[in-house]
Design a protein around this motif. Structure first.
Motif, PDB file in Angstrom:
ATOM      1  N   LYS A 136     -24.117 -26.009  20.689  1.00 28.57           N
ATOM      2  CA  LYS A 136     -24.072 -27.447  20.450  1.00 28.57           C
ATOM      3  C   LYS A 136     -24.437 -27.827  19.026  1.00 28.57           C
ATOM      4  O   LYS A 136     -24.555 -28.999  18.705  1.00 28.57           O
ATOM      5  CB  LYS A 136     -25.013 -28.147  21.434  1.00 28.57           C
ATOM      6  CG  LYS A 136     -26.488 -27.784  21.241  1.00 28.57           C
ATOM      7  CD  LYS A 136     -27.362 -28.434  22.319  1.00 28.57           C
ATOM      8  CE  LYS A 136     -27.366 -29.935  22.209  1.00 28.57           C
ATOM      9  NZ  LYS A 136     -28.142 -30.577  23.274  1.00 28.57           N
ATOM     10  N   HIS A 137     -24.637 -26.834  18.153  1.00 33.54           N
ATOM     11  CA  HIS A 137     -25.120 -27.108  16.804  1.00 33.54           C
ATOM     12  C   HIS A 137     -23.990 -27.469  15.841  1.00 33.54           C
ATOM     13  O   HIS A 137     -22.817 -27.151  16.090  1.00 33.54           O
ATOM     14  CB  HIS A 137     -25.899 -25.911  16.281  1.00 33.54           C
ATOM     15  CG  HIS A 137     -27.114 -25.621  17.104  1.00 33.54           C
ATOM     16  ND1 HIS A 137     -28.239 -26.398  17.061  1.00 33.54           N
ATOM     17  CD2 HIS A 137     -27.354 -24.652  18.020  1.00 33.54           C
ATOM     18  CE1 HIS A 137     -29.134 -25.914  17.912  1.00 33.54           C
ATOM     19  NE2 HIS A 137     -28.627 -24.855  18.498  1.00 33.54           N
ATOM     20  N   CYS A 138     -24.372 -28.066  14.731  1.00 32.38           N
ATOM     21  CA  CYS A 138     -23.396 -28.594  13.778  1.00 32.38           C
ATOM     22  C   CYS A 138     -22.935 -27.522  12.795  1.00 32.38           C
ATOM     23  O   CYS A 138     -23.072 -27.662  11.573  1.00 32.38           O
ATOM     24  CB  CYS A 138     -23.997 -29.778  13.032  1.00 32.38           C
ATOM     25  SG  CYS A 138     -24.412 -31.158  14.105  1.00 32.38           S
ATOM     26  N   GLU A 139     -22.412 -26.434  13.323  1.00 30.14           N
ATOM     27  CA  GLU A 139     -21.866 -25.337  12.532  1.00 30.14           C
ATOM     28  C   GLU A 139     -20.664 -24.763  13.271  1.00 30.14           C
ATOM     29  O   GLU A 139     -20.728 -24.519  14.482  1.00 30.14           O
ATOM     30  CB  GLU A 139     -22.900 -24.216  12.349  1.00 30.14           C
ATOM     31  CG  GLU A 139     -24.217 -24.623  11.754  1.00 30.14           C
ATOM     32  CD  GLU A 139     -24.147 -24.839  10.251  1.00 30.14           C
ATOM     33  OE1 GLU A 139     -23.157 -24.382   9.644  1.00 30.14           O
ATOM     34  OE2 GLU A 139     -25.083 -25.455   9.700  1.00 30.14           O
ATOM     35  N   SER A 140     -19.571 -24.528  12.557  1.00 27.08           N
ATOM     36  CA  SER A 140     -18.429 -23.886  13.206  1.00 27.08           C
ATOM     37  C   SER A 140     -18.745 -22.445  13.573  1.00 27.08           C
ATOM     38  O   SER A 140     -18.111 -21.862  14.454  1.00 27.08           O
ATOM     39  CB  SER A 140     -17.197 -23.932  12.296  1.00 27.08           C
ATOM     40  OG  SER A 140     -17.464 -23.284  11.062  1.00 27.08           O
ATOM     41  N   GLY A 141     -19.739 -21.867  12.914  1.00 27.40           N
ATOM     42  CA  GLY A 141     -20.162 -20.511  13.236  1.00 27.40           C
ATOM     43  C   GLY A 141     -21.166 -20.435  14.365  1.00 27.40           C
ATOM     44  O   GLY A 141     -21.707 -19.365  14.637  1.00 27.40           O
ATOM     45  N   ASP A 193     -31.029 -20.427  19.742  1.00 25.85           N
ATOM     46  CA  ASP A 193     -31.649 -19.468  20.655  1.00 25.85           C
ATOM     47  C   ASP A 193     -31.034 -18.079  20.560  1.00 25.85           C
ATOM     48  O   ASP A 193     -31.587 -17.123  21.091  1.00 25.85           O
ATOM     49  CB  ASP A 193     -31.594 -19.966  22.104  1.00 25.85           C
ATOM     50  CG  ASP A 193     -30.173 -20.219  22.588  1.00 25.85           C
ATOM     51  OD1 ASP A 193     -29.449 -19.250  22.837  1.00 25.85           O
ATOM     52  OD2 ASP A 193     -29.808 -21.400  22.719  1.00 25.85           O
ATOM     53  N   ASN A 194     -29.907 -17.941  19.855  1.00 28.17           N
ATOM     54  CA  ASN A 194     -29.327 -16.617  19.599  1.00 28.17           C
ATOM     55  C   ASN A 194     -28.602 -16.670  18.261  1.00 28.17           C
ATOM     56  O   ASN A 194     -27.436 -17.058  18.176  1.00 28.17           O
ATOM     57  CB  ASN A 194     -28.367 -16.196  20.711  1.00 28.17           C
ATOM     58  CG  ASN A 194     -27.913 -14.752  20.560  1.00 28.17           C
ATOM     59  OD1 ASN A 194     -28.157 -14.109  19.540  1.00 28.17           O
ATOM     60  ND2 ASN A 194     -27.239 -14.236  21.566  1.00 28.17           N
ATOM     61  N   ALA A 195     -29.296 -16.245  17.217  1.00 35.38           N
ATOM     62  CA  ALA A 195     -28.736 -16.290  15.865  1.00 35.38           C
ATOM     63  C   ALA A 195     -27.873 -15.077  15.540  1.00 35.38           C
ATOM     64  O   ALA A 195     -27.189 -15.062  14.512  1.00 35.38           O
ATOM     65  CB  ALA A 195     -29.870 -16.390  14.843  1.00 35.38           C
ATOM     66  N   ARG A 196     -27.890 -14.044  16.381  1.00 34.36           N
ATOM     67  CA  ARG A 196     -27.241 -12.786  16.024  1.00 34.36           C
ATOM     68  C   ARG A 196     -25.727 -12.903  15.786  1.00 34.36           C
ATOM     69  O   ARG A 196     -25.202 -12.312  14.834  1.00 34.36           O
ATOM     70  CB  ARG A 196     -27.520 -11.716  17.077  1.00 34.36           C
ATOM     71  CG  ARG A 196     -28.997 -11.317  17.147  1.00 34.36           C
ATOM     72  CD  ARG A 196     -29.222 -10.162  18.120  1.00 34.36           C
ATOM     73  NE  ARG A 196     -28.618  -8.931  17.613  1.00 34.36           N
ATOM     74  CZ  ARG A 196     -27.548  -8.347  18.136  1.00 34.36           C
ATOM     75  NH1 ARG A 196     -26.937  -8.892  19.196  1.00 34.36           N
ATOM     76  NH2 ARG A 196     -27.068  -7.239  17.625  1.00 34.36           N
ATOM     77  N   PRO A 197     -24.971 -13.638  16.613  1.00 34.95           N
ATOM     78  CA  PRO A 197     -23.539 -13.757  16.322  1.00 34.95           C
ATOM     79  C   PRO A 197     -23.270 -14.409  14.974  1.00 34.95           C
ATOM     80  O   PRO A 197     -22.367 -13.990  14.245  1.00 34.95           O
ATOM     81  CB  PRO A 197     -23.013 -14.609  17.483  1.00 34.95           C
ATOM     82  CG  PRO A 197     -23.963 -14.331  18.606  1.00 34.95           C
ATOM     83  CD  PRO A 197     -25.305 -14.222  17.931  1.00 34.95           C
ATOM     84  N   ALA A 198     -24.050 -15.422  14.614  1.00 34.87           N
ATOM     85  CA  ALA A 198     -23.862 -16.089  13.329  1.00 34.87           C
ATOM     86  C   ALA A 198     -24.329 -15.212  12.171  1.00 34.87           C
ATOM     87  O   ALA A 198     -23.743 -15.238  11.083  1.00 34.87           O
ATOM     88  CB  ALA A 198     -24.601 -17.428  13.305  1.00 34.87           C
TER      89      ALA A 198
END
Length: 481
Positions: A396-401, A365-370
């Motif tokens: 909650k996603h399966c990415e450290s980023g 829902d917010n891709a900007r930080p990644a």
């Protein structure tokens, strides 16, 4: 409690970790007598009780007032130099039929860049003549549709589009207004992914080829050359880039004026907003006055008429008016060693703690930080007098980023089940949302005058499964089928 050595220099240790800084939060954001966050007269608690989390919330009145403020600022500034200004809302920031209606009511035009965005704008009932159509890789179908419905201006992003748009206009039996997007070569002071006028990237025609492109447009009887277009990037706080881009465009504009009419000049958008207290956004009046002064001076020096000017702000209008509400889940304090000399300093090593606060959303829902390390501000929806601790809000996603807010001081009593609000998420959050890990995209609600209404329905698991052709229907009880 005191400042955490893991905190970045930009992050101020708060005396009140519940304070809402006006320039970051929506205009109507406040706390009730009970300390609950409220937007548009509706509390976060009530919103979540009705719509769940994650939830995008948009302050309707704030969006409308920002649109009018930008329109008035540019109208007044450019009337002052004897011309008109047109404001296009950049739909890529956040687009729904209701947003298009708000822009039309505020006297703005709308910029779209795909067939999907065009469809949304048309579904809202806006006059197609008030639309601009961008895009670096427009399909033949998209061009044909834009021409067919009477889009006001198509922005040509490459030499080949001259012939493609001309052919579509000829087949439709119309004369199509076009601009040429120029890659000015200005290196805007922003993240590399947000800089859109540097030489080595996909947008626009090089400045040195602008005259050739304009001559090709003028040679087509089904096209009308309206003028040049420039966009140097997004989330920019240094005005020098805008000044330099305008100066470079005016040089080419003057050359073209000598051989034919060039009624307009589009200067794009891109000025930043305050995501954190460290940011310092331009006021639209300052931007308008500065650009008007640049254009007036450039035209006087070259002894040419002052053109009509267009601008395309999106983030400024909708970004600060939106927040996202999440439900806090896992809380995990992580002890770290700092000051070990790895940064070149002689500081003795010491221990510090960063508290990881997980929420029920994230990069979907917010891709900007990644995408480019964007920073945000967060607050608990409830007020708390607890001393602040350094936190990292994660998804909650399966990415450290999968980071929502990289560094923030939140009250030390943050706990599972709390509601957490992230400010300034009105732009490029819903627009960039995804179904990563099969998470449904959240709903969007507008709030105003103590009431809330759905702008975009959220996605359920059933919605996600409905697109999977391998999902078998569930047998109805008693039918065996």
């Amino acid at each position: 409690m005191s400042e955490n050595p893991l905190a970045p220099p930009r992050l101020r240790f708060p005396t009140d970790a519940s304070q809402l800084v006006d320039r970051i939060w929506p205009a109507s954001a406040t706390r009730t007598d009970d300390g609950d966050l409220a937007i548009g007269g509706v509390t976060a608690t009530d919103l979540v009780a009705q719509y769940g989390t994650p939830l995008y919330v948009v302050d309707e009145r704030d969006v409308q007032s920002r649109a009018v403020r930008v329109r008035n600022a540019f109208t007044e500034a450019f009337e002052g130099i004897g011309t008109r200004a047109h404001v296009y809302y950049a739909g890529k920031a956040f687009l729904t039929t209701q947003v298009v209606a708000w822009m039309a009511e505020a006297g703005l035009r709308v910029d779209v860049c795909t067939g999907g965005e065009l469809a949304v704008a048309l579904a809202a009932g806006i006059d197609p003549a008030l639309l601009g159509f961008h895009g670096n890789d427009k399909s033949d179908a998209e061009i044909a549709r834009a021409v067919e419905v009477g889009v006001g201006t198509i922005v040509l992003d490459s030499h080949e589009e001259v012939q493609r748009v001309a052919r579509a206009a000829t087949e439709a039996g119309v004369v199509q207004r076009v601009r040429i997007r120029i890659n000015s070569g200005v290196h805007a002071s922003t993240h590399e992914y947000l800089a859109t006028a540097r030489e080595d990237q996909k947008f626009g025609i090089p400045l040195t080829e602008a005259v050739t492109a304009a001559e090709a447009v003028r040679a087509e009887s089904s096209l009308v050359f309206v003028g040049l277009h420039s966009h140097i990037g997004s989330q920019i706080f240094d005005e020098s880039g805008f000044r330099e881009a305008a100066r470079r465009l005016m040089d080419v504009h003057a050359t073209l004026v000598a051989t034919g009419p060039v009624p307009e000049l589009n200067l794009g958008g891109g000025w930043g907003i305050d995501y954190t207290e460290a940011d310092s956004a331009f006021a639209p009046e300052d931007v308008a006055d500065a650009l008007a002064a640049i254009i007036a001076e450039a035209c006087a020096e070259r002894d040419i008429p002052v053109p009509e000017v267009a601008v395309e702000p999106g983030r400024y209008i909708v970004g600060p008016a939106g927040i996202t509400l999440y439900r806090v889940g896992t809380i995990k304090p992580v002890a770290l060693e700092t000051g070990d000399g790895s940064d070149g300093s002689d500081a003795d090593s010491c221990h510090a703690t960063r508290t990881y606060v997980s929420v029920d959303g994230g990069m979907s829902d917010n891709a900007r930080p990644a995408l480019y390390g964007a920073d945000y501000t967060a607050r608990l929806a409830r007020a708390s007098g607890s001393p602040a601790v350094l936190t990292r809000v994660v998804g909650k996603h399966c990415e450290s980023g999968d980071i929502v807010v990289n560094d923030e001081y939140l009250p030390g009593d943050v706990q599972r089940g709390d509601l957490l609000a992230v400010a300034a998420t009105g732009a490029y959050c819903w627009a960039l949302s995804s179904n990563y890990n099969h998470v449904g995209r959240p709903p969007v609600v507008a709030v105003a005058d103590g009431a809330a209404r759905i702008l975009v329905r959220g996605e359920s698991i059933d919605d996600l499964l409905a697109r999977d052709t391998g999902v078998r229907p569930v047998p109805h009880a008693g039918t065996g089928r």
